[in-house]
Design a protein around this motif. Structure first.
Motif, PDB file in Angstrom:
ATOM      1  N   ARG A 109      -8.971 -88.788 -19.785  1.00  0.00           N
ATOM      2  CA  ARG A 109      -9.856 -87.988 -20.814  1.00  0.00           C
ATOM      3  C   ARG A 109     -11.407 -88.448 -20.030  1.00  0.00           C
ATOM      4  N   PHE A 110     -11.779 -87.571 -19.333  1.00  0.00           N
ATOM      5  CA  PHE A 110     -13.178 -87.906 -18.574  1.00  0.00           C
ATOM      6  C   PHE A 110     -14.363 -87.934 -19.538  1.00  0.00           C
ATOM      7  N   GLY A 111     -14.413 -87.088 -20.498  1.00  0.00           N
ATOM      8  CA  GLY A 111     -15.508 -86.816 -21.419  1.00  0.00           C
ATOM      9  C   GLY A 111     -15.475 -85.810 -22.273  1.00  0.00           C
ATOM     10  N   TRP A 112     -15.865 -86.223 -23.628  1.00  0.00           N
ATOM     11  CA  TRP A 112     -16.201 -85.483 -24.512  1.00  0.00           C
ATOM     12  C   TRP A 112     -17.724 -85.124 -24.865  1.00  0.00           C
ATOM     13  N   GLY A 113     -18.427 -84.175 -24.923  1.00  0.00           N
ATOM     14  CA  GLY A 113     -19.765 -84.030 -25.030  1.00  0.00           C
ATOM     15  C   GLY A 113     -20.163 -82.763 -25.632  1.00  0.00           C
ATOM     16  N   TYR A 114     -21.357 -82.481 -25.620  1.00  0.00           N
ATOM     17  CA  TYR A 114     -22.145 -81.115 -26.152  1.00  0.00           C
ATOM     18  C   TYR A 114     -21.460 -79.908 -25.516  1.00  0.00           C
ATOM     19  N   ASP A 115     -21.458 -80.075 -24.187  1.00  0.00           N
ATOM     20  CA  ASP A 115     -21.053 -79.087 -23.286  1.00  0.00           C
ATOM     21  C   ASP A 115     -19.489 -78.747 -23.552  1.00  0.00           C
ATOM     22  N   GLY A 116     -18.696 -79.690 -23.660  1.00  0.00           N
ATOM     23  CA  GLY A 116     -17.327 -79.530 -23.466  1.00  0.00           C
ATOM     24  C   GLY A 116     -16.504 -80.461 -23.337  1.00  0.00           C
ATOM     25  N   ILE A 117     -15.164 -80.439 -23.237  1.00  0.00           N
ATOM     26  CA  ILE A 117     -14.401 -81.553 -22.895  1.00  0.00           C
ATOM     27  C   ILE A 117     -13.938 -81.656 -21.369  1.00  0.00           C
ATOM     28  N   VAL A 118     -13.707 -82.683 -20.842  1.00  0.00           N
ATOM     29  CA  VAL A 118     -13.154 -82.744 -19.362  1.00  0.00           C
ATOM     30  C   VAL A 118     -11.891 -83.747 -19.460  1.00  0.00           C
ATOM     31  N   GLY A 125      -8.122 -84.727 -17.074  1.00  0.00           N
ATOM     32  CA  GLY A 125      -7.663 -84.719 -15.757  1.00  0.00           C
ATOM     33  C   GLY A 125      -6.257 -84.266 -15.775  1.00  0.00           C
ATOM     34  N   THR A 126      -5.738 -83.981 -14.502  1.00  0.00           N
ATOM     35  CA  THR A 126      -4.464 -83.276 -14.686  1.00  0.00           C
ATOM     36  C   THR A 126      -3.580 -84.427 -13.708  1.00  0.00           C
ATOM     37  N   THR A 127      -2.178 -84.021 -13.649  1.00  0.00           N
ATOM     38  CA  THR A 127      -1.307 -84.874 -12.811  1.00  0.00           C
ATOM     39  C   THR A 127      -1.657 -84.224 -11.312  1.00  0.00           C
ATOM     40  N   ALA A 128      -2.189 -83.268 -10.991  1.00  0.00           N
ATOM     41  CA  ALA A 128      -2.362 -82.482  -9.849  1.00  0.00           C
ATOM     42  C   ALA A 128      -3.820 -83.325  -9.148  1.00  0.00           C
ATOM     43  N   GLY A 129      -4.462 -84.433  -9.694  1.00  0.00           N
ATOM     44  CA  GLY A 129      -5.372 -84.964  -9.381  1.00  0.00           C
ATOM     45  C   GLY A 129      -6.602 -84.040  -9.660  1.00  0.00           C
ATOM     46  N   SER A 130      -6.730 -83.115 -10.343  1.00  0.00           N
ATOM     47  CA  SER A 130      -7.901 -82.373 -10.690  1.00  0.00           C
ATOM     48  C   SER A 130      -8.701 -82.699 -11.991  1.00  0.00           C
ATOM     49  N   ALA A 131      -9.736 -82.016 -12.203  1.00  0.00           N
ATOM     50  CA  ALA A 131     -10.229 -82.135 -13.552  1.00  0.00           C
ATOM     51  C   ALA A 131     -10.484 -80.639 -14.171  1.00  0.00           C
ATOM     52  N   ILE A 132     -10.260 -80.616 -15.391  1.00  0.00           N
ATOM     53  CA  ILE A 132     -10.504 -79.324 -16.154  1.00  0.00           C
ATOM     54  C   ILE A 132     -11.413 -79.573 -17.102  1.00  0.00           C
ATOM     55  N   ASP A 174     -11.422 -69.707 -15.217  1.00  0.00           N
ATOM     56  CA  ASP A 174     -10.824 -68.666 -15.973  1.00  0.00           C
ATOM     57  C   ASP A 174     -11.752 -68.283 -17.066  1.00  0.00           C
ATOM     58  N   ASP A 175     -12.305 -67.050 -17.087  1.00  0.00           N
ATOM     59  CA  ASP A 175     -13.307 -66.588 -17.907  1.00  0.00           C
ATOM     60  C   ASP A 175     -12.598 -66.393 -19.387  1.00  0.00           C
ATOM     61  N   GLU A 176     -11.382 -66.332 -19.455  1.00  0.00           N
ATOM     62  CA  GLU A 176     -10.959 -66.183 -20.904  1.00  0.00           C
ATOM     63  C   GLU A 176     -10.878 -67.499 -21.439  1.00  0.00           C
ATOM     64  N   PHE A 177     -10.513 -68.506 -20.796  1.00  0.00           N
ATOM     65  CA  PHE A 177     -10.425 -69.753 -21.449  1.00  0.00           C
ATOM     66  C   PHE A 177     -11.655 -70.488 -21.525  1.00  0.00           C
ATOM     67  N   TRP A 178     -12.680 -70.272 -20.683  1.00  0.00           N
ATOM     68  CA  TRP A 178     -13.959 -70.894 -20.639  1.00  0.00           C
ATOM     69  C   TRP A 178     -13.585 -72.174 -19.909  1.00  0.00           C
ATOM     70  N   CYS A 179     -12.609 -72.208 -18.793  1.00  0.00           N
ATOM     71  CA  CYS A 179     -12.445 -73.467 -18.195  1.00  0.00           C
ATOM     72  C   CYS A 179     -12.824 -73.307 -16.612  1.00  0.00           C
ATOM     73  N   ILE A 180     -12.917 -74.539 -16.162  1.00  0.00           N
ATOM     74  CA  ILE A 180     -13.571 -74.895 -14.830  1.00  0.00           C
ATOM     75  C   ILE A 180     -12.625 -76.108 -14.206  1.00  0.00           C
ATOM     76  N   GLU A 181     -11.866 -75.825 -13.273  1.00  0.00           N
ATOM     77  CA  GLU A 181     -11.033 -76.853 -12.529  1.00  0.00           C
ATOM     78  C   GLU A 181     -11.725 -77.232 -11.276  1.00  0.00           C
ATOM     79  N   MET A 182     -11.925 -78.413 -11.180  1.00  0.00           N
ATOM     80  CA  MET A 182     -12.654 -79.162 -10.135  1.00  0.00           C
ATOM     81  C   MET A 182     -12.021 -80.318  -9.534  1.00  0.00           C
ATOM     82  N   GLU A 183     -12.276 -80.673  -8.459  1.00  0.00           N
ATOM     83  CA  GLU A 183     -12.134 -81.913  -7.778  1.00  0.00           C
ATOM     84  C   GLU A 183     -12.506 -82.908  -8.860  1.00  0.00           C
ATOM     85  N   ILE A 184     -11.887 -84.113  -8.813  1.00  0.00           N
ATOM     86  CA  ILE A 184     -12.304 -85.182  -9.329  1.00  0.00           C
ATOM     87  C   ILE A 184     -13.053 -86.200  -8.115  1.00  0.00           C
TER      88      ILE A 184
END
Length: 167
Positions: free
Chosen positions: A28-37, A39-46, A85-95
């Motif tokens: 769990r990389f973070g919880w803040g005003y913008d959102g939550i981040v 990690g995944t088991t694939a080595g990415s962050a959502i 994903d525009d429906e879920f307002w999610c961005i997946e990125m590298e860690i």
């Protein structure tokens, strides 16, 4: 956890299910005003954003960074966009590991924010205090590199721009 954060966590889980990702409960990389981040088991962050406006800003910045094939600015890692994903307002990125620059929900594209001079002076004084003189100069240089891509960082703070640990 606030109600909107719970909703963001629900959308992150729905994103993970849709894209065959497994959320890593130990990352769990973070919880803040913008959102939550998370990690995944694939080595990415959502990152699941709490507000559509902030999601669109961050998504658009990541798309601009992808167009310029940016993953490093002045030896600071910049996460690569993997998916969104525009429906879920999610961005997946590298860690990424420090030193890094991240969290673009507060950034502006194509036009600098128009803040009054006194607000800018106060903001710069606050950033100088937060980073210290030497590091603030580096942060300003990083901001200038982003500005060349017409990305104007507004939410610069330790945490969003993290330096490598002193050795």
């Amino acid at each position: 956890m606030l109600e909107w954060q719970q909703e963001a966590a629900r959308r992150a889980a729905a994103y993970a299910e849709r894209y065959n990702r497994v959320l890593n409960p130990d990352q769990r990389f973070g919880w803040g005003y913008d959102g939550i981040v998370l990690g995944t088991t694939a080595g990415s962050a959502i990152k699941a954003l709490g507000f559509e406006r902030l999601y669109c800003r961050e998504r658009d910045v990541y798309q601009r960074l992808s167009q310029f094939d940016v993953d490093l600015i002045l030896d600071f890692a910049v996460p690569r966009l993997l998916s969104f994903d525009d429906e879920f307002w999610c961005i997946e990125m590298e860690i990424v590991s420090p030193p890094f620059v991240l969290d673009f929900a507060g950034a502006y594209l194509d036009k600098r924010p128009d803040y009054p001079d006194d607000v800018m002076e106060e903001w710069q004084a606050e950033k100088l205090e937060q980073f210290g003189e030497e590091r603030w100069k580096i942060v300003q240089n990083i901001m200038a590199h982003f500005a060349r891509m017409r990305i104007y960082l507004a939410d610069v703070k330790p945490g969003n721009i993290t330096f490598a640990e002193e050795k």
